[in-house]
Design an enzyme around this catalytic site. Sequence first.
Site, PDB file in Angstrom:
ATOM      1  N   GLU A  14       0.802  -0.928  -0.155  1.00  0.00           N
ATOM      2  CA  GLU A  14       0.047   0.108   0.119  1.00  0.00           C
ATOM      3  C   GLU A  14       1.289   1.233   0.255  1.00  0.00           C
ATOM      4  OE1 GLU A  14      -0.305  -2.468   2.349  1.00  0.00           O
ATOM      5  OE2 GLU A  14      -2.493  -3.297   1.478  1.00  0.00           O
ATOM      6  N   HIS A  20     -11.520  -4.758   8.876  1.00  0.00           N
ATOM      7  CA  HIS A  20     -12.482  -4.669   8.038  1.00  0.00           C
ATOM      8  C   HIS A  20     -13.639  -3.674   7.735  1.00  0.00           C
ATOM      9  CE1 HIS A  20      -9.312  -7.860   6.722  1.00  0.00           C
ATOM     10  NE2 HIS A  20      -9.398  -7.610   5.980  1.00  0.00           N
TER      11      HIS A  20
END
Lengths: 387, 329
Positions: free
Chosen positions: B61, B130
């Site tokens: 990322e 999440h």
Amino acid sequence: MRGAFQEPGLARCSVADTRDAGGCWLAKLLGSPDATRRERGLALLRTMIRIRVLEEGLEKHFLGGDIPGFAHLSIGQEAVAAGACAQLRRDDSIASTHRGHGHTLAKGTAMRPMVAELFARSTGVCRGKGGSMHIADFSMGMLGANGVVAGGFGLVAGAALSAVQRKTDQVALCFFGDGATNRGPFHENLNLCAVWNLPAIFVLENNRYASTTSTAETMKIADVALRAAGYGIPSRIVDGFDAFEVADAVGEAVQRARSGGGPTFVECKTYRARGHFIGDPERYREKSEVHGVMSVSDPIARMQLSLGEALEPAEFEQLWQAAREEFADAVAFAKSSPAPDASDAFFGAFSGDREEGNPVRRIEARERDAMLPFAPNVGPGSQGSGH
Amino acid sequence: MARTISFSDATLEAMQEEMRRDPTVFLMGEDIAKQGGIFGQFKGLPQEFGFDRVRDTPISEAALVGAGVGAALTGCRPVVDMHFADFITCAMDEVVNQAAKLRYMFGEQCAVPMTLRAPDGITKSAGSQHSQSLEAWFVHTPGLEVVIPADAEDAKGLLKAAIRSDNPTLYFEHKVLFPQKGAVPDDDDFVVPIGRAKTMREGGDVAIVTYGITVGRALDAAAQLEAEGIEATVINLRTLWPLDYDALANVAARTHRVVVVHEAVKIGGIGGEIAAFLGEHCFDDLDAPVVRLGAAHVPVPFAPILQEAMYPKAPMIADAARKLVRREL
């Protein structure tokens, strides 16, 4: 004529030039098959001397109170900036570090907008909003010094990716220190550039210190280039005090990147002759260590030695003199330049925020109106609260 | 003319149209090219635009966002998919210290026209790592635009606006919304302007100010209130930065009572900014204090019964509005 050497087929750079005073013509010169070793050496020497004069001057002005903030010097490392940038075109990109004055100058930014930026003036290349640690010059492909160690890797990976997406033959070069290779973005971006075969060049300035901690205490390997092998990136280790060696290795890397051969890693073994920052008491090393290294490895003295009789003493002195004049001119320019208008603090974070009707502008203008009356040197009703 | 399509397809159309329009737009993210994205929001794009413009990436990322910034600085308009919004945390330096700062810090020499797509929100026991809604962090960081679509129309129009924007833009899309269908205008040039809220329904008794997934929950609450004789306005903010302060002031002047609600954690959330703004600037318009609703100040739990207990849905929103109107608070 300034300087005693010829720059064949190229316009001369003079103190009066505010732009393009560094790497661009040098790249053409080094790329020219007609350039002699002497001409290449003189060009590299000129850049290194300009960096040295700039930084010694900045050090003096910083200690004298002319320069706010933090400033980090690259004295001792000039051969890396000079040698690497000499191989780049103006439209190639570099990302620099917090120790970025040399890279900026070598890539082509003139001293005037640089010094004005460090003096926090409105005529600075970043309008006085960046300073030493965040200086950038997009007109020269200089994507910025970076206050975050390892901040440049992503920018270079992206600039290299952008060249591929836009189908140009531009390359992007990342300067970084040994300390940055202990951060995650180094590993992520090297891997990304390798797996996508991007036109990136990684130039490590292994200056033996990460801030105030010796590299030997922060990694178990002596050659950081070993890390490149882990990503399938070819590497070379060079004497980072020898501008010829740096230029040759980076030249090969640039050639590989430009022709679709992917990234290369060049480890330059060098030395940081000053503290981490100006004013660093340097409690972590002996002065004798610094003197020991610099007495045999000063990159400027090394180039002088390397050119031998091809370099006239008068011509060497003239390079110093020209650099001193250029710096004095830049300081005079900075000192005569106005500080930014305090109202400028409230604009520039968003594209379009200086335009009437822009939604951000209205919010920022409200904050400006609330705060500006209390800003230094700006009272209610002064010019600063205009618009 | 309008068509009814899913939220997911609305985002797909937005990318298709912008990629056809501008060759410098490209996409990168984990699992987007060959798999089509975990919510199908990228399916078919590499077939039209090639694998150079729709790139599967390593799980990196920091590199993705960093490279997105570098590409944006040098002539491209990258769209970076974060997989799950939670993973922006792995690229915080790149978002906060690089993307948000460079234009200002470098004296406006550059722009960072990058879009980060970030699927967020609570669904199906995805658990603490999440399920988060992290938008408030980025509103708090000068230099970033933050947009949050509530339906298919927003999804398409805001994503197109984000891609065209010269600023780094975070596009938070709630995972629950992807399959939901809605009307989308039949116009290749349709964009939802960044910085402007939308009034979803009008009512003079109370205003419910919200965005994203919670717009639907607020509309459900408003329908229930209507059956009880309470008329509620529902404001869909669409953009959290730049926040549409004018729309907030206007709705306070019209309804005199405001409930602010979001799925993100209430404490330190954007609802606090909105309530504070109304208190500072619209005090005389208000008949009651602004009420804030948001998730509890705990991570999102796994067990369905725990998960469903800790964030506001329609009955809680209706209850707050009802009490506000009846002055029971």
